[in-house]
Enzyme design. Structure first.
Site, PDB file in Angstrom:
ATOM      1  N   PRO A 105       0.847  -1.201   0.000  1.00 17.37           N
ATOM      2  CA  PRO A 105       0.000   0.000   0.000  1.00 17.37           C
ATOM      3  C   PRO A 105       0.877   1.243   0.000  1.00 17.37           C
ATOM      4  O   PRO A 105       1.768   1.381   0.839  1.00 17.37           O
ATOM      5  CB  PRO A 105      -0.791  -0.138   1.312  1.00 17.37           C
ATOM      6  CG  PRO A 105       0.071  -0.993   2.193  1.00 17.37           C
ATOM      7  CD  PRO A 105       0.818  -1.912   1.291  1.00 17.37           C
ATOM      8  N   MET A 106       0.639   2.143  -0.956  1.00 12.48           N
ATOM      9  CA  MET A 106       1.461   3.346  -1.073  1.00 12.48           C
ATOM     10  C   MET A 106       0.571   4.569  -1.254  1.00 12.48           C
ATOM     11  O   MET A 106      -0.290   4.599  -2.135  1.00 12.48           O
ATOM     12  CB  MET A 106       2.435   3.221  -2.255  1.00 12.48           C
ATOM     13  CG  MET A 106       3.509   2.166  -2.052  1.00 12.48           C
ATOM     14  SD  MET A 106       4.590   2.001  -3.506  1.00 12.48           S
ATOM     15  CE  MET A 106       3.502   1.063  -4.608  1.00 12.48           C
ATOM     16  N   CYS A 163       4.068   3.563   8.357  1.00  7.37           N
ATOM     17  CA  CYS A 163       4.236   4.819   7.629  1.00  7.37           C
ATOM     18  C   CYS A 163       5.141   5.778   8.403  1.00  7.37           C
ATOM     19  O   CYS A 163       4.869   6.089   9.561  1.00  7.37           O
ATOM     20  CB  CYS A 163       2.881   5.471   7.370  1.00  7.37           C
ATOM     21  SG  CYS A 163       3.038   7.079   6.552  1.00  7.37           S
ATOM     22  N   LYS A 200       1.193  -4.288   8.815  1.00  6.81           N
ATOM     23  CA  LYS A 200       2.436  -3.927   8.135  1.00  6.81           C
ATOM     24  C   LYS A 200       3.196  -2.968   9.040  1.00  6.81           C
ATOM     25  O   LYS A 200       2.630  -1.979   9.530  1.00  6.81           O
ATOM     26  CB  LYS A 200       2.164  -3.260   6.788  1.00  6.81           C
ATOM     27  CG  LYS A 200       3.457  -2.956   6.014  1.00  6.81           C
ATOM     28  CD  LYS A 200       3.153  -2.447   4.607  1.00  6.81           C
ATOM     29  CE  LYS A 200       4.450  -2.378   3.794  1.00  6.81           C
ATOM     30  NZ  LYS A 200       5.334  -1.276   4.182  1.00  6.81           N
ATOM     31  N   ARG A 236       7.971   0.234  -4.226  1.00  6.59           N
ATOM     32  CA  ARG A 236       8.510   1.255  -5.116  1.00  6.59           C
ATOM     33  C   ARG A 236       8.876   0.715  -6.501  1.00  6.59           C
ATOM     34  O   ARG A 236       8.766   1.426  -7.500  1.00  6.59           O
ATOM     35  CB  ARG A 236       9.728   1.914  -4.469  1.00  6.59           C
ATOM     36  CG  ARG A 236       9.380   2.757  -3.252  1.00  6.59           C
ATOM     37  CD  ARG A 236      10.628   3.325  -2.604  1.00  6.59           C
ATOM     38  NE  ARG A 236      11.447   2.290  -1.997  1.00  6.59           N
ATOM     39  CZ  ARG A 236      12.732   2.429  -1.681  1.00  6.59           C
ATOM     40  NH1 ARG A 236      13.341   3.577  -1.952  1.00  6.59           N
ATOM     41  NH2 ARG A 236      13.400   1.448  -1.117  1.00  6.59           N
TER      42      ARG A 236
END
Length: 345
Positions: A18-19, A102, A141, A229
């Site tokens: 997830p980005m 994050c 995560k 990425r």
């Protein structure tokens, strides 16, 4: 096969990380087309969900063609995170994921994301609140720890498993590293090899080629790999990794026709999901990545990013096929961007 509760994944699954501002439904679908086995929404604020903000409500959108897909939430308050989990439950994704990784300052300063790594007891309470509030499988995560002095991922993995999570994805960096330096997969391997751990452990960080994916699979023994990425502008990374693991051979670089097809597919999905004006605008940041390597591309890029007309965008993409007929892309190393490089600690 790998199982996350009742979700069955193939042996050694590849997950799309997830980005923020990247993994929206249009991008997720092209990654799914190219072999991603499990994907997640962009992270969603628990407070935003409770307050029913338009941005958070939009990020709840998932589609059947993406499944299995998880909705990821973040927050630092037990009650609010539990309430957010209940809201997610009604959307019926395949799983609920909690973001404890994050590193963005604006998230961390609110005691959420990797900010929770400073207080493991709080992390456990937050996770337990979500597990109790939903019937969905809950996954997490996270990162190795806050800094080099607090790499407590082994304790975290045991305690989160004890309160009911069904899988754990670990980014091999601390919060203070952001995306700098090299990801430490040795600690991820220690978690995987802990005899107390029986849930799937997924490794994340620096996977930028099929060769590295196979090397890390064999060296660290994780249950699967989460790719972030490297997939930005290159969703073909999933099919290339799978092919290399299966055959030991590298696939040729995607052709111009394949790249144009993916641009068009993502554009059309963007138009459907966002609407015409926003859909065209959201695609502008993707063209350079998809078409990187084309010589003298500046003129076409200018045309692509200066029009609001979807039909004109597709016409420019068709012109590319004519202008670069016979051009062959070389298989070059993927350059990992320094995600959130302007974010201070």
């Amino acid at each position: 096969m790998i199982k996350i509760d009742n979700i069955v994944l193939p042996d050694f699954p590849l997950l799309l990380a997830p980005m923020e501002d990247v993994s929206d439904p249009p991008f997720r679908v092209v990654c799914k087309d190219n072999g991603a086995d499990l994907m997640y929404t962009e992270f969603i604020s628990s407070e935003g969900l409770i307050n029913d903000t338009a941005k958070c409500r939009k990020r709840l959108d998932i589609f059947d063609e993406e499944r299995p897909v998880g909705i990821q939430i973040f927050g630092g308050d037990e009650g609010k995170l539990g309430m957010a989990a209940t809201i997610v439950d009604m959307i019926k994704p395949d799983l609920l994921d909690i973001n404890f990784g994050c590193p963005i300052k604006g998230i961390v300063s609110k005691g959420a994301g990797s900010g929770v790594l400073k207080d493991i007891d709080l992390m456990v309470r937050l996770t337990a609140a979500c597990v109790k509030a939903t019937n969905l499988p809950v996954t997490v995560k996270t990162r190795l720890g806050w800094d080099d002095h607090t790499k407590n991922i082994e304790e975290v993995a045991e305690r989160l498993q004890d309160v009911g999570i069904k899988a754990l994805a670990i980014h091999g960096r601390t919060r203070c590293q952001m995306y700098k330096g090299t990801a430490d997969w040795e600690l991820i391997a220690k978690v995987k090899n802990n005899p107390r751990i029986h849930i799937p452990i997924f490794g994340n960080g620096d996977i930028d080629s099929p060769q590295k994916a196979l090397e890390y699979k064999d060296r660290y023994g994780v249950d699967g790999i989460m790719i972030g990425r490297a997939a930005i502008g290159y969703p073909w990374i999933f099919r290339e990794v799978k092919h290399y693991i299966r055959t030991g051979e590298l696939l040729p670089a995607p052709t111009l026709a394949e790249r144009v097809d993916v641009c068009k597919r993502q554009l059309r999905k963007s138009l459907q999901w966002r609407g015409s004006e926003s859909g065209v605008y959201a695609m502008r940041r993707h063209y350079i990545s998809y078409l990187k390597g084309l010589p003298e591309f500046a003129l076409f890029r200018k045309r692509l990013v200066s029009t609001d007309d979807p039909l004109e965008v597709e016409a420019v993409l068709d012109d590319l096929l004519i202008a670069y007929r016979g051009f062959e892309f070389e298989q070059t190393p993927i350059e990992l961007i320094n995600y959130h490089e302007n974010c201070s600690l």
